[in-house]
Scaffold this motif. Sequence first.
Motif, PDB file in Angstrom:
ATOM      1  N   THR A   5      50.051  56.465  25.288  1.00  0.00           N
ATOM      2  CA  THR A   5      50.324  57.860  25.819  1.00  0.00           C
ATOM      3  C   THR A   5      49.673  58.967  24.892  1.00  0.00           C
ATOM      4  N   VAL A  57      48.702  57.218  29.677  1.00  0.00           N
ATOM      5  CA  VAL A  57      49.736  58.123  30.201  1.00  0.00           C
ATOM      6  C   VAL A  57      49.427  59.569  29.393  1.00  0.00           C
ATOM      7  N   GLY A 104      55.482  55.450  31.904  1.00  0.00           N
ATOM      8  CA  GLY A 104      54.807  54.284  31.341  1.00  0.00           C
ATOM      9  C   GLY A 104      55.275  53.098  31.167  1.00  0.00           C
TER      10      GLY A 104
END
Lengths: 288, 206
Positions: free
Chosen positions: B43, B6, B25
């Motif tokens: 992320t 992400v 996510g």
Amino acid sequence: MLIAENYAKLQHLTDGRVDLMMGRGNTGPVYPWFGKDIRQGINLAIENYALLHRLWREDVVDWEGRFRTPLQGFTSTPRPLDGAPPFVWHGSIRSPEIAEQAAYYGDGFFHNHIFWPASHSAQMVRLYRERYEHYGHGPADTAIVGLGGQFFMRKNSQDAINEFRPYFDNAPVYGHGPSLEDFMEGTPLTVGSPQQVLERTLSFRDYVGHYQRQLFLVDHAGLPLKTVLEQLDLLGELLPELRKGFAEGRPAHVPDAPTHATLVAAAGGAKDSTVYAEADAVTGRSDR
Amino acid sequence: MKRLVVITAGLSVPSSTRLLADLLGDAAARAVEARGVAVEVETVELRPLAHALADHLLTGFPTGELAAVIDRVRRADGLVVVTPVFAASYSGLFKTFFDVLEENTLDGTPVLVAATAGTARHSLVLDHALRPLFSHLHAVVVPTGVFAATDDFGSDGALQKRVERAAGELAALVAGEVGAPLRPAPSAAVTPFEQLLREAGGDAVR
């Protein structure tokens, strides 16, 4: 054709102390000066060298290619000294095709080894060595490798850094980007004492293997001529140590870079490569 | 094990762009797992990479954490990308990250595009800016993009519905039979010299 003629001529003028290093030129504006298209850069390098290679090795060449007019019964003169063409290095930063080309012909490969991380040089040299062996020129560790590099040195390392930094900060490629320290860590650039330059340079073997030529970029970043000459003096003082270091641990089967003498010997001795003309049309006489 | 990355270009802390990235996510991970496929989600905030990205523009190579992130993006099975809207488009930071990727890095990679802005008037940025960008990069953009204006957060749950729908579409690609093609580092590939000679002669158009 001009390169074939001029470098053969240069061999005769220098008793064979000539290598030729080729680079494609990677900036867009250069190609149009010659009426060429940069998108054909690799193809031009492949075709042009294929022709150059033949012009030096065949007395009379018939040629048809894509990027120049055909040749019929063309002889490039003078012929290479003793029948042995100059040793050729193919220089490339990021084109695996050029490493492949060098390997195919069994020529030398030169990686500029500046501005970018050493891991990149290692990858290109590894590719060249593998393909050199693939094409039957000998084991990978006997391929002929040259590296670039860049240093700035003073007796005290902090003096070197303080003096070089203002040039570095405004230099082409380096300037206005990552710091001097970042570039020293991430790329082969070495700024410091002669001992540091010595140690760093001798560490290049760790990732490219034993190699044959080390070139340095010295006249860069706007350094004044006087400073550049001082750098050369310092390098001169370092040379015995460098040579000693390069010889250390070097296996006996790793060759030196070819010279005219070794190339002639490898070809089975010197031969007179003069091309004698047939009887000319006017006088009917030949100089044969 | 599938890997989702992400990427969020939000700048403030807390950031509504990051908030949307987390929603997407989480939803994507749940949707992949619902298909019986294990997944891990990483992320990446672009903000701490801003200096490294500017350096990359100048030097042509990535350093440190940026190099590691690019490598993980290259090997990802799917991406969620989220940008704030700046001046009617993605932010410069967001674009810079995708500018410095080597050619072919995203070939065939499933991508969910998302954006945030102060008002819903910017929502077409998904279709007018993000979709063309990722089409150009040869990524596979899922049909549903997610746009969140400030007042979408904490309202009637419509945002969460769009999130679930987009995540489901991404999961179908990520967990499906057809994975992203193997993408070797470009310079690792060798073209045999005989082929180079033929190409130089114009026998094959590259």
